[in-house]
Design a protein around this motif. Sequence first.
Motif, PDB file in Angstrom:
ATOM      1  N   GLU A 165      18.554  -6.268  -2.455  1.00 18.86           N
ATOM      2  CA  GLU A 165      18.452  -5.468  -1.561  1.00 18.86           C
ATOM      3  C   GLU A 165      18.097  -4.034  -2.809  1.00 18.86           C
ATOM      4  O   GLU A 165      17.514  -3.316  -2.476  1.00 18.86           O
ATOM      5  CB  GLU A 165      19.154  -5.139  -0.551  1.00 18.86           C
ATOM      6  N   ASN A 166      18.968  -4.201  -3.559  1.00 19.95           N
ATOM      7  CA  ASN A 166      18.600  -2.771  -4.876  1.00 19.95           C
ATOM      8  C   ASN A 166      17.653  -2.897  -5.467  1.00 19.95           C
ATOM      9  O   ASN A 166      16.666  -1.917  -5.416  1.00 19.95           O
ATOM     10  CB  ASN A 166      19.569  -2.293  -5.479  1.00 19.95           C
ATOM     11  N   GLU A 167      16.663  -4.399  -5.635  1.00 19.14           N
ATOM     12  CA  GLU A 167      15.751  -4.048  -5.849  1.00 19.14           C
ATOM     13  C   GLU A 167      14.693  -4.094  -5.269  1.00 19.14           C
ATOM     14  O   GLU A 167      13.483  -3.692  -5.742  1.00 19.14           O
ATOM     15  CB  GLU A 167      16.204  -5.519  -6.975  1.00 19.14           C
ATOM     16  N   LEU A 168      14.771  -4.804  -4.243  1.00 19.14           N
ATOM     17  CA  LEU A 168      13.990  -4.471  -2.962  1.00 19.14           C
ATOM     18  C   LEU A 168      13.738  -3.033  -2.997  1.00 19.14           C
ATOM     19  O   LEU A 168      12.556  -2.239  -2.555  1.00 19.14           O
ATOM     20  CB  LEU A 168      14.191  -4.827  -1.587  1.00 19.14           C
ATOM     21  N   VAL A 169      14.693  -1.948  -2.642  1.00 22.70           N
ATOM     22  CA  VAL A 169      14.493  -0.448  -2.629  1.00 22.70           C
ATOM     23  C   VAL A 169      13.172  -0.117  -3.436  1.00 22.70           C
ATOM     24  O   VAL A 169      12.364   0.871  -3.623  1.00 22.70           O
ATOM     25  CB  VAL A 169      15.236   0.087  -2.023  1.00 22.70           C
ATOM     26  N   LYS A 170      13.230  -0.820  -5.144  1.00 25.16           N
ATOM     27  CA  LYS A 170      13.306   0.305  -5.981  1.00 25.16           C
ATOM     28  C   LYS A 170      11.222  -0.330  -6.062  1.00 25.16           C
ATOM     29  O   LYS A 170      10.698   0.153  -6.672  1.00 25.16           O
ATOM     30  CB  LYS A 170      13.373  -0.344  -7.428  1.00 25.16           C
ATOM     31  N   THR A 171      11.174  -1.505  -5.042  1.00 24.52           N
ATOM     32  CA  THR A 171       9.485  -1.780  -5.175  1.00 24.52           C
ATOM     33  C   THR A 171       8.687  -1.014  -3.980  1.00 24.52           C
ATOM     34  O   THR A 171       7.242  -1.577  -3.925  1.00 24.52           O
ATOM     35  CB  THR A 171       9.209  -3.239  -4.840  1.00 24.52           C
ATOM     36  N   GLY A 172       9.687  -0.804  -2.652  1.00 17.37           N
ATOM     37  CA  GLY A 172       8.549  -0.237  -1.651  1.00 17.37           C
ATOM     38  C   GLY A 172       8.888  -0.827  -0.744  1.00 17.37           C
ATOM     39  O   GLY A 172       9.475  -2.035  -0.401  1.00 17.37           O
ATOM     40  N   ASP A 173       8.975  -0.872   0.242  1.00 14.05           N
ATOM     41  CA  ASP A 173       8.915  -1.023   1.887  1.00 14.05           C
ATOM     42  C   ASP A 173       7.508  -1.118   2.307  1.00 14.05           C
ATOM     43  O   ASP A 173       6.351  -0.024   2.750  1.00 14.05           O
ATOM     44  CB  ASP A 173       9.253  -0.451   2.153  1.00 14.05           C
ATOM     45  N   SER A 174       7.106  -2.289   2.915  1.00 11.59           N
ATOM     46  CA  SER A 174       5.904  -3.012   2.699  1.00 11.59           C
ATOM     47  C   SER A 174       5.510  -1.815   4.589  1.00 11.59           C
ATOM     48  O   SER A 174       4.173  -2.865   5.088  1.00 11.59           O
ATOM     49  CB  SER A 174       5.481  -4.631   2.767  1.00 11.59           C
ATOM     50  N   HIS A 175       6.112  -2.326   5.233  1.00 12.47           N
ATOM     51  CA  HIS A 175       6.476  -1.689   7.177  1.00 12.47           C
ATOM     52  C   HIS A 175       6.508  -0.153   7.000  1.00 12.47           C
ATOM     53  O   HIS A 175       5.424   0.185   7.948  1.00 12.47           O
ATOM     54  CB  HIS A 175       7.646  -1.832   7.205  1.00 12.47           C
ATOM     55  N   ASN A 176       6.274   0.585   5.555  1.00 12.98           N
ATOM     56  CA  ASN A 176       5.818   1.919   5.996  1.00 12.98           C
ATOM     57  C   ASN A 176       4.652   2.540   5.113  1.00 12.98           C
ATOM     58  O   ASN A 176       4.419   1.931   4.124  1.00 12.98           O
ATOM     59  CB  ASN A 176       7.278   2.539   4.746  1.00 12.98           C
ATOM     60  N   PRO A 177       3.610   2.548   6.181  1.00 10.72           N
ATOM     61  CA  PRO A 177       2.305   2.734   5.538  1.00 10.72           C
ATOM     62  C   PRO A 177       2.608   4.434   4.622  1.00 10.72           C
ATOM     63  O   PRO A 177       1.463   4.010   3.781  1.00 10.72           O
ATOM     64  CB  PRO A 177       1.576   3.712   6.844  1.00 10.72           C
ATOM     65  N   LYS A 178       3.321   5.245   4.674  1.00 10.35           N
ATOM     66  CA  LYS A 178       3.541   6.017   3.691  1.00 10.35           C
ATOM     67  C   LYS A 178       4.535   5.676   2.104  1.00 10.35           C
ATOM     68  O   LYS A 178       4.363   6.704   1.307  1.00 10.35           O
ATOM     69  CB  LYS A 178       4.241   7.046   3.923  1.00 10.35           C
ATOM     70  N   ASP A 179       5.083   4.821   2.100  1.00  8.78           N
ATOM     71  CA  ASP A 179       5.475   3.999   0.880  1.00  8.78           C
ATOM     72  C   ASP A 179       4.860   4.626  -0.917  1.00  8.78           C
ATOM     73  O   ASP A 179       3.536   4.020  -0.356  1.00  8.78           O
ATOM     74  CB  ASP A 179       5.756   2.866   1.129  1.00  8.78           C
ATOM     75  N   ILE A 180       4.836   5.120  -1.961  1.00  9.66           N
ATOM     76  CA  ILE A 180       4.313   5.082  -2.771  1.00  9.66           C
ATOM     77  C   ILE A 180       3.808   4.247  -3.430  1.00  9.66           C
ATOM     78  O   ILE A 180       2.244   4.430  -3.966  1.00  9.66           O
ATOM     79  CB  ILE A 180       5.050   5.597  -3.763  1.00  9.66           C
ATOM     80  N   TYR A 181       4.689   2.750  -3.057  1.00 17.77           N
ATOM     81  CA  TYR A 181       4.125   1.759  -4.092  1.00 17.77           C
ATOM     82  C   TYR A 181       2.983   0.983  -3.502  1.00 17.77           C
ATOM     83  O   TYR A 181       1.774   1.245  -4.259  1.00 17.77           O
ATOM     84  CB  TYR A 181       5.145   0.770  -4.125  1.00 17.77           C
ATOM     85  N   TYR A 182       3.066   0.653  -2.006  1.00 17.82           N
ATOM     86  CA  TYR A 182       1.539   0.633  -1.269  1.00 17.82           C
ATOM     87  C   TYR A 182       0.699   1.390  -1.159  1.00 17.82           C
ATOM     88  O   TYR A 182      -0.555   0.386  -0.952  1.00 17.82           O
ATOM     89  CB  TYR A 182       2.807  -0.272  -0.084  1.00 17.82           C
TER      90      TYR A 182
END
Length: 482
Positions: free
Chosen positions: A288-305
Amino acid sequence: MRIPIIRLISTQFWKQSLQNKAVLFLLLILSLLFAFAAYTGWEDYKIQEDIRTEHQTEVRQQWEDKPDKHPHRMAHYGYLIFRARYPLSFFDYGLERYMGSSVFLEAHKQNTVNFSEAGFSSGMLRFGEVSTAMILQTLIPLFIFFLGFSCISAERENNTLKVLISQGAAWKEIFAGKIIGLLGLVSMVFIPVMILSTVIWFSLTGFKGAFDEFLRLVWIAAVYLVYFFIICSVCVMVSAVSRTSKSSLVKLIGLWLLFIIIIPRTAQAFGAYLYPAPSKIDFDTKVENELVKTGDSHNPKDIYYKGIKDSLLQAYQVKTTEELPFNYSGYIMAEGEKISSGIYNRYWQKQLDIYEEQNSVNRSLAFVNPFQAVKDLSTALTGSDFNSYISYQEQVEAYRYQLAQLMNKLQMENISNKKQQENDKPYTISRDHWKELPDFQYRFITGNQLFQNEITSLISLLLWTLGILLCLYIMSKTIKIN
């Protein structure tokens, strides 16, 4: 060595043993135990497979009967997989009671296999179950020790050993005769057991069993015959070097406790101590901690995506995601699934490496404990070993990923990029698309892969056999009558 002398010694030992009412009683008890184990194994497998087939069919029907929906909603609706058992698992339960029976598949999340029988059982399960393999591995050695502890020591005590040697019998012939006699007595139980197991296998497969399964039965018979040869040889050698039958019996019981009880239990605890594995909570937290670092695909404002969005707009020379030739959300979900699955698989592989190091402690002890080698080979041949469980989990994860990406693909191809207004009807696709998901087909480990996994056990049994033959040869040259 003279065959007639060996035959005479083995036949005499065989007849003398059968004249003992205690031996006949033990043979009867073992036969009843084998019959009980075979019946419970057959019944358990049949009931479990009937339930699995019924519920898997029901799950598939419910999946296909779902109404028109948005593909992403179907991805989160999920799919339920029930674990199929190998047809020979009735012979050796192995890890069956601990593997779990079903796993729920959904997008963005890897669930564990749930509802193991051990989870609903009392602590008595850890002491083992009455299976055919358990009786062959643990009780038959005791039976052999009871029959053969005095096979040579009693003759030394009665001074008949001197007469036998003076009449021209060589030590090699005495050893061979006693070992063959013991194997003959064991075969009175073992041969019917293997015939019964073959009949049960035919019955459970509807008399349509695969050749690979039959070949595994042949291998099982061969492995246990080698095991019994080793046990019989050890019994005869201990009796030969013991001055009294009492001391011979004490030594053999001590060996049984050491190799069947103490060493396996100690090795398991020692392996877990040397290579501690993180708990499920620790494992899930790291993922989960690793996933948090890569962003959230459900969040349209996520920086990574957002970076992915910008690169897509630039690649297709458009200003908004609505102008893309495919559904943007479906593409982002597919990317998110690829990233999250990669992270999970990486951490899961680290976990498997730790388990492999733990198991290596047990596996290496097969060179000093034939029981461990036979146990590993038996569970592998019956598809109830750790490697079979890992193979199942890997195939299930691959199927889960296929399900999620199929729904993402359907969303990309069939859902409009146009943003919905407040009163618009939710986007859906036809229910006919649900049939595009193929049924899950579990592929059991092949014979070649099986023997690659168990090469250590095979080599250890071979070395044990050669070592026993060498010891018998040396003893035949050096042992004394008195």
